[in-house]
Write a protein that holds these residues in place. Sequence first.
Motif, mmCIF file in Angstrom:
data_model
loop_
_atom_site.group_PDB
_atom_site.id
_atom_site.type_symbol
_atom_site.label_atom_id
_atom_site.label_comp_id
_atom_site.label_asym_id
_atom_site.label_seq_id
_atom_site.Cartn_x
_atom_site.Cartn_y
_atom_site.Cartn_z
ATOM 1 N N ASP A 143 46.882 47.633 23.299
ATOM 2 C CA ASP A 143 46.873 46.319 23.942
ATOM 3 C C ASP A 143 46.844 46.502 25.455
ATOM 4 O O ASP A 143 47.479 47.404 25.985
ATOM 5 N N ILE A 144 46.122 45.632 26.118
ATOM 6 C CA ILE A 144 46.019 45.693 27.576
ATOM 7 C C ILE A 144 46.230 44.295 28.132
ATOM 8 O O ILE A 144 45.624 43.337 27.669
ATOM 9 N N PHE A 145 47.111 44.207 29.119
ATOM 10 C CA PHE A 145 47.275 42.969 29.877
ATOM 11 C C PHE A 145 46.722 43.234 31.267
ATOM 12 O O PHE A 145 47.119 44.192 31.911
ATOM 13 N N VAL A 146 45.814 42.394 31.730
ATOM 14 C CA VAL A 146 45.250 42.522 33.068
ATOM 15 C C VAL A 146 45.688 41.293 33.844
ATOM 16 O O VAL A 146 45.473 40.169 33.410
ATOM 17 N N PHE A 147 46.341 41.520 34.984
ATOM 18 C CA PHE A 147 46.773 40.428 35.846
ATOM 19 C C PHE A 147 45.946 40.500 37.115
ATOM 20 O O PHE A 147 45.871 41.538 37.754
ATOM 21 N N CYS A 148 45.332 39.414 37.477
ATOM 22 C CA CYS A 148 44.577 39.420 38.733
ATOM 23 C C CYS A 148 44.674 38.059 39.395
ATOM 24 O O CYS A 148 44.852 37.036 38.750
ATOM 25 N N ARG A 149 44.598 38.120 40.665
ATOM 26 C CA ARG A 149 44.604 36.922 41.483
ATOM 27 C C ARG A 149 43.171 36.733 41.940
ATOM 28 O O ARG A 149 42.633 37.544 42.665
ATOM 29 N N GLY A 150 42.543 35.715 41.448
ATOM 30 C CA GLY A 150 41.133 35.546 41.768
ATOM 31 C C GLY A 150 40.805 34.124 42.127
ATOM 32 O O GLY A 150 41.589 33.212 41.901
ATOM 33 N N ARG A 151 39.632 33.979 42.648
ATOM 34 C CA ARG A 151 39.173 32.663 43.050
ATOM 35 C C ARG A 151 38.628 31.886 41.867
ATOM 36 O O ARG A 151 38.486 30.682 41.931
ATOM 37 N N GLY A 152 38.281 32.589 40.790
ATOM 38 C CA GLY A 152 37.708 31.909 39.633
ATOM 39 C C GLY A 152 36.257 31.552 39.819
ATOM 40 O O GLY A 152 35.698 30.792 39.044
ATOM 41 N N ASP A 153 35.615 32.122 40.862
ATOM 42 C CA ASP A 153 34.192 31.859 41.030
ATOM 43 C C ASP A 153 33.397 32.777 40.099
ATOM 44 O O ASP A 153 33.915 33.726 39.529
ATOM 45 N N ASN A 154 32.123 32.472 39.923
ATOM 46 C CA ASN A 154 31.293 33.228 38.984
ATOM 47 C C ASN A 154 31.237 34.702 39.330
ATOM 48 O O ASN A 154 31.291 35.554 38.439
ATOM 49 N N LYS A 155 31.132 35.035 40.600
ATOM 50 C CA LYS A 155 31.034 36.434 41.017
ATOM 51 C C LYS A 155 32.311 37.196 40.646
ATOM 52 O O LYS A 155 32.240 38.306 40.110
ATOM 53 N N SER A 156 33.473 36.624 40.907
ATOM 54 C CA SER A 156 34.737 37.292 40.571
ATOM 55 C C SER A 156 34.876 37.481 39.069
ATOM 56 O O SER A 156 35.334 38.527 38.606
ATOM 57 N N LEU A 157 34.483 36.469 38.296
ATOM 58 C CA LEU A 157 34.573 36.574 36.840
ATOM 59 C C LEU A 157 33.598 37.615 36.305
ATOM 60 O O LEU A 157 33.947 38.392 35.415
ATOM 61 N N ARG A 158 32.403 37.677 36.863
ATOM 62 C CA ARG A 158 31.448 38.712 36.433
ATOM 63 C C ARG A 158 31.954 40.096 36.822
ATOM 64 O O ARG A 158 31.790 41.055 36.072
ATOM 65 N N ASN A 159 32.575 40.211 38.000
ATOM 66 C CA ASN A 159 33.147 41.491 38.405
ATOM 67 C C ASN A 159 34.251 41.926 37.449
ATOM 68 O O ASN A 159 34.358 43.098 37.100
ATOM 69 N N LEU A 160 35.078 40.991 37.005
ATOM 70 C CA LEU A 160 36.110 41.309 36.025
ATOM 71 C C LEU A 160 35.476 41.758 34.718
ATOM 72 O O LEU A 160 35.915 42.728 34.100
ATOM 73 N N SER A 161 34.421 41.088 34.295
ATOM 74 C CA SER A 161 33.707 41.460 33.083
ATOM 75 C C SER A 161 33.137 42.881 33.209
ATOM 76 O O SER A 161 33.236 43.688 32.278
ATOM 77 N N ILE A 162 32.560 43.207 34.352
ATOM 78 C CA ILE A 162 32.027 44.555 34.604
ATOM 79 C C ILE A 162 33.164 45.571 34.597
ATOM 80 O O ILE A 162 33.033 46.661 34.031
ATOM 81 N N PHE A 163 34.281 45.218 35.200
ATOM 82 C CA PHE A 163 35.456 46.089 35.231
ATOM 83 C C PHE A 163 35.902 46.425 33.809
ATOM 84 O O PHE A 163 36.159 47.588 33.468
ATOM 85 N N LEU A 164 35.991 45.411 32.947
ATOM 86 C CA LEU A 164 36.417 45.624 31.565
ATOM 87 C C LEU A 164 35.388 46.442 30.782
ATOM 88 O O LEU A 164 35.751 47.298 29.969
#
Length: 97
Positions: free
Chosen positions: A18-39
Motif C-alpha cells: 500500500d502507498i499513501f502519497v501526500f502532495c500539496r498541489g494546485r489541482g491544475d491539469n499539468k500538476s495532475l498529469r505530473n502526478l500521473s507520470i510520477f506514479l
Amino acid sequence: MASPQVYLSPSRILYNDDIFVFCRGRGDNKSLRNLSIFLKTYDDFSGQYVNNSKSSFFTMDNSARFVTKIQRILSYSHGCLPFNYLGVSILVSVPKC
C-alpha cells in the motif's frame, strides 16, 4: 524518491503493498498529469503496479468540478474522509478527545 525540479516531490508512506502519497498541489491539469507520470515512473522502477480500481484520492476541495477533473486524469475513485486504515483513523484535522 527524488524527483526532477519540474515536479512536486510528494511525501509518501509505504506499507506492504500500500502507498499513501501526500502532495500539496494546485489541482491544475499539468500538476495532475505530473502526478500521473510520477506514479507511472514508480510503477516502472519498483515493480509495484498501481491498481486503478483499488486506488482512491482524497481532497480538501470536494466540488464536483474538481473531483471530476481528478477522476478523469488519474482514473481513481474519490474517497471520503475520515476513513480507517489498519485500524487507524485518517483524519483531516486533529481528533477531539
